[in-house]
Design an enzyme around this catalytic site. Structure first.
Site, PDB file in Angstrom:
ATOM      1  CD  GLU A 113      -2.442  -1.170   2.784  1.00 41.29           C
ATOM      2  OE1 GLU A 113      -3.030  -2.197   3.097  1.00 41.29           O
ATOM      3  OE2 GLU A 113      -2.367  -0.180   3.511  1.00 41.29           O
ATOM      4  CB  CYS A 126       2.337   7.161   3.999  1.00 45.02           C
ATOM      5  SG  CYS A 126       2.535   5.844   5.195  1.00 45.02           S
ATOM      6  CB  CYS A 133       5.693  -6.106   9.224  1.00 39.24           C
ATOM      7  SG  CYS A 133       6.897  -5.471  10.427  1.00 39.24           S
ATOM      8  CB  CYS A 137       3.170  -4.340  16.525  1.00 38.01           C
ATOM      9  SG  CYS A 137       4.919  -3.906  16.393  1.00 38.01           S
ATOM     10  CB  CYS A 140       0.391  -3.265  13.417  1.00 31.47           C
ATOM     11  SG  CYS A 140       0.941  -3.018  11.724  1.00 31.47           S
ATOM     12  N   GLY A 183       5.490  -2.619   6.714  1.00 29.18           N
ATOM     13  CA  GLY A 183       6.848  -3.130   6.912  1.00 29.18           C
ATOM     14  C   GLY A 183       7.706  -2.277   7.825  1.00 29.18           C
ATOM     15  CD  GLU A 184      11.254  -1.302  11.638  1.00 28.19           C
ATOM     16  OE1 GLU A 184      10.195  -0.887  12.104  1.00 28.19           O
ATOM     17  OE2 GLU A 184      12.292  -0.605  11.606  1.00 28.19           O
ATOM     18  CB  SER A 213       8.253   5.437  10.887  1.00 31.80           C
ATOM     19  OG  SER A 213       7.574   4.955  12.023  1.00 31.80           O
ATOM     20  CB  SER A 236       6.404   3.014  16.373  1.00 30.02           C
ATOM     21  OG  SER A 236       6.323   3.539  15.070  1.00 30.02           O
ATOM     22  CG  LEU A 237       8.200   5.260  23.130  1.00 27.18           C
ATOM     23  CD1 LEU A 237       9.595   4.740  22.841  1.00 27.18           C
ATOM     24  CD2 LEU A 237       8.293   6.603  23.872  1.00 27.18           C
ATOM     25  CG  HIS A 238       3.094   2.300  19.903  1.00 25.49           C
ATOM     26  ND1 HIS A 238       2.476   3.373  19.309  1.00 25.49           N
ATOM     27  CD2 HIS A 238       3.643   1.581  18.885  1.00 25.49           C
ATOM     28  CE1 HIS A 238       2.639   3.303  17.995  1.00 25.49           C
ATOM     29  NE2 HIS A 238       3.349   2.231  17.711  1.00 25.49           N
ATOM     30  CG  ASN A 312      -7.088   3.739  12.036  1.00 28.68           C
ATOM     31  OD1 ASN A 312      -8.211   4.116  11.732  1.00 28.68           O
ATOM     32  ND2 ASN A 312      -6.007   4.478  11.864  1.00 28.68           N
ATOM     33  CB  CYS A 355      -0.065   0.972   8.990  1.00 32.00           C
ATOM     34  SG  CYS A 355       1.138  -0.314   8.971  1.00 32.00           S
TER      35      CYS A 355
END
Ligand code: SAH
Ligand code: SF4
Length: 366
Positions: A113, A126, A133, A137, A140, A183-184, A213, A236-238, A312, A355
């Protein structure tokens, strides 16, 4: 009995590496100028330069380059390694046309995407760096689907070319790239960085308009600090304590917060770029006053900007996003604690522009 020599150990980021599927055939944006010249074999060198300029200045494939003789155009247009990497599976737009999202089919049937967002005064794309990935997580959609394969540099670059073409066709200039799609990026470092250098050197984008990111792959952050281009870093801490972060972001068990924070500090010292933290607000999970306090301690110590994104909802995760009044209270609390924090409006929620969401929805048949 004979013992065979162990196979050479691949250079990795110190992580178990996902299985890499067969490398797809290179496509038009995979080649360096030298490789392109080789591909054009018997042609005089200026032809390779024309094709390169066509790709990066006119954003066109060889079949559309009227500067080339007709027969050569036809020949190059049919060349397997000069074909386009992306074909549209689904295109949707929202926010009155200000958000465009593509689900692309790749040559081997994988899907990725790209989202283009127009704001007053800037347009941002983006982009994805992997099909799927491996970071797992749970909240996600991309992580829920697991790892498929690495994207090639050409597959990464062409997403930006497509977004630039679309922006220009509506009279706007694509100014920013964020590596926040599927993806990372740090787990596909070489292709990611080759793409960054193409954006900078051949698409004329400034390093300060490029943002990588990461979920917190510390070896990648260190490598980024040693590069010559000072790009922006988003982490991306969260969660701001190891117990919670270990649950939300499994890679934290390998690179815990103190190691991650030190790597961020070193990056800031090396590059003098702005650091930002992404924080997906999840109802009752990481939106309590205690979370705001813990986050403020880390963010203040690094002068980091915090982007708050209400989660989301995704099919594979039971919890929902924080309600709007609590999102605002969380943001206000951070600001009171001396943190530069903003709430990121969810762009394109109606078109599943978060994402990995469109791909997840398509594969679930909804
Ligand atoms: N792998 C990288 C970049 C891609 S993810 C990373 O994790 O940083 C881009 C951003 O979207 C990350 O901050 C990620 O945590 C966030 N994200 C993933 N799923 C989400 C969801 N369901 N709702 C809101 N943000 C989400
Ligand atoms: Fe991968 Fe980022 Fe999704 Fe985590 S949030 S699974 S690192 S894409």
């Amino acid at each position: 009995m004979t013992t065979s020599a162990a196979p050479p150990t691949p250079v990795t980021l110190g992580l178990p590496q996902p299985r890499v599927r067969e490398t797809p055939v290179p496509t038009r944006y995979d080649h360096s100028p030298e490789q392109l010249a080789q591909l054009l074999g018997g042609q005089p060198p200026f032809r390779a330069r024309q094709v390169w300029q066509g790709l990066y200045e006119q954003l066109s494939g060889p079949a559309e380059l009227t500067a080339l003789p007709k027969a050569l155009r036809a020949e190059l247009g049919a060349h397997e390694q000069l074909r386009s990497a992306l074909s549209t599976a689904v295109e949707s737009s929202g926010d009155g046309g200000d958000t465009v999202k593509w689900l692309w089919n790749l040559g081997d049937g994988e899907q990725i995407e790209t989202v283009l967002m127009h704001y007053a005064g800037r347009s941002t794309v983006c982009i994805s760096t992997q099909a799927g990935c491996a970071m797992g997580c749970g909240f996600c959609a991309t992580g829920q689907g697991g790892f498929r394969r690495q994207l090639s540099v050409g597959e990464i670059v062409e997403q930006v070319v497509a977004a630039r073409q679309r922006s220009e066709s509506t009279g706007r200039r694509l100014s920013n790239v964020v590596f926040m799609g599927m993806g990372e990026p740090m787990a596909n470092y070489d292709a990611m960085w080759s793409a960054v250098t193409r954006f900078h050197s051949h698409l004329g984008m400034s390093a300060r308009h490029l943002t990588i990111s990461t979920v917190g792959l510390v070896p990648g952050i260190k490598r980024l600090a040693s590069e010559d281009l000072p790009v922006n870093l988003a982490v991306s801490l969260h969660a701001a304590n190891d117990d919670l972060r270990n649950q939300m972001v499994p890679i934290n068990r390998t690179y815990p917060l103190d190691v991650l924070i030190q790597a961020c500090r070193d990056y800031l010292e090396a590059k003098g770029r702005r650091l930002s933290f992404e924080w997906a607000l999840i109802d009752g999970v990481n939106d309590l006053p205690r979370d705001a306090y813990e986050l403020s301690e880390i963010a203040r110590s690094l002068g980091a900007h915090v982007n708050l994104i209400p989660l989301n909802p995704t099919p594979g995760y039971p919890t929902v996003g924080t309600p709007p009044n609590i999102v605002h209270a969380f943001c206000d609390r951070l600001v009171e604690l001396g943190v530069n924090a903003t709430i990121r409006r969810n762009r394109g929620t109606s078109i599943n522009a978060a994402c990995g969401q469109l791909a997840a929805r398509i594969s679930a048949g909804t």
